[in-house]
Design a protein around this motif. Sequence first.
Motif, PDB file in Angstrom:
ATOM      1  N   TYR A 275       0.897  -1.229  -0.021  1.00 57.41           N
ATOM      2  CA  TYR A 275      -0.002   0.133   0.077  1.00 57.41           C
ATOM      3  C   TYR A 275       0.878   1.128  -0.094  1.00 57.41           C
ATOM      4  N   ASN A 276       2.161   1.157   0.004  1.00 61.43           N
ATOM      5  CA  ASN A 276       2.996   2.247  -0.145  1.00 61.43           C
ATOM      6  C   ASN A 276       2.865   3.008   1.084  1.00 61.43           C
ATOM      7  N   HIS A 277       2.873   2.064   2.345  1.00 56.26           N
ATOM      8  CA  HIS A 277       3.016   2.921   3.526  1.00 56.26           C
ATOM      9  C   HIS A 277       4.232   2.872   3.783  1.00 56.26           C
ATOM     10  N   THR A 278       4.705   4.179   4.681  1.00 54.26           N
ATOM     11  CA  THR A 278       5.854   4.333   5.307  1.00 54.26           C
ATOM     12  C   THR A 278       5.928   4.211   6.663  1.00 54.26           C
ATOM     13  N   LEU A 279       6.677   3.275   7.266  1.00 49.59           N
ATOM     14  CA  LEU A 279       6.904   3.060   8.987  1.00 49.59           C
ATOM     15  C   LEU A 279       7.793   4.112   9.362  1.00 49.59           C
ATOM     16  N   VAL A 280       7.475   5.231  10.262  1.00 47.63           N
ATOM     17  CA  VAL A 280       8.572   5.927  10.684  1.00 47.63           C
ATOM     18  C   VAL A 280       8.722   5.916  11.877  1.00 47.63           C
TER      19      VAL A 280
END
Length: 347
Positions: A275-280
């Motif tokens: 889902y093109n999520h970015t974990l920051v």
Amino acid sequence: MQAWRVHEFGEPAETFVLDEIAEPSAVDLEGMGMGLPGWIPLQPGTPPFDDWVIMQVTVAGLALPDVTMCRGTYPVPVARPYVSGQEAVGVVIDAAPRRRHLLGRRVAAVTIQPFGSLAPVAVGISTIFEVPDNMSYEDGAGYLIPAHTAYHAVVRRGAVRAGEAVAVTGAAGGLGAAIVQLCVAAGARVIAVVGGEEKMAFCRGLGADAIDHSTGDVAAKIRAANDGQPVQVIVDPVQGEMGALLRAALAPDGRHVLCGHAGGLVPHDPHFYMYNHTLVGATLGSYPRAEMERIHHETNGALSELLAAGRYRPTVTRCVGFDEVTAALTDLAERRTMGRVVVRVSG
């Protein structure tokens, strides 16, 4: 002096002991260095840690790390015995040479183990700021760590922007309430994820919409609160199973900012990349000392402007006596508190 120390592993009511111990002194610190778990015996070839103050504590903050450390679930192991407590407000009575200008001044400081803040005399390190004259001891003790951590998560790492929709977990807690306020100040639409009507009302008072995670589909509730749309950002001081569930409400290209572990640390679903999520990641403990000092001074300046403009305030909701520490920590551990809880140590 009498100090709340931890000798074993377990719940606060079982492991916190009111011990009679000597006050920390400059002599104690001469042979000490600094590592990720806190003060450590000096290693060969390593200079002593030289950014400290010894402070007469008036009010100390209580927080979830006080609980997770005694349970043994804190991400960094802490040697026992230790005096608990992570931050305090008090008057400086001794200091390293670079901090001598603070002698006699009222400061808020981070205090780490074994010289924590749940004692009449504690050692503050690195993150040390004078408390504004118009800020109470109680507000000062509940301000430093939540505000600085929240600013790092929301502004520096999360890059929350005006017009974005942001879901905040644990939003009625000390850190969560700080996150909510800073997201609102950034111009975001904030959806507070909390348990129960009382906590929902508390978060609405900070400028957020709120949903109750204790019943129903939490991700669906977040979307419903955002006019049926997913959110662009999740700021998450809880993680655990709750954090994983919320990602179903995160838009493609969304950011999931991980800034705490109140719900525990769990493996992340590897399909987040679909889902093109970015974990920051957002923690202040891993930077080199010089960079951390720069970050904290920059943060303190920005927060001071928000305080002066009335766009941020400490959310201390309860001040307990020194003999009530274990009861207050039990309430905190069982999610019966809101905002920041502080303890009057002396004065």
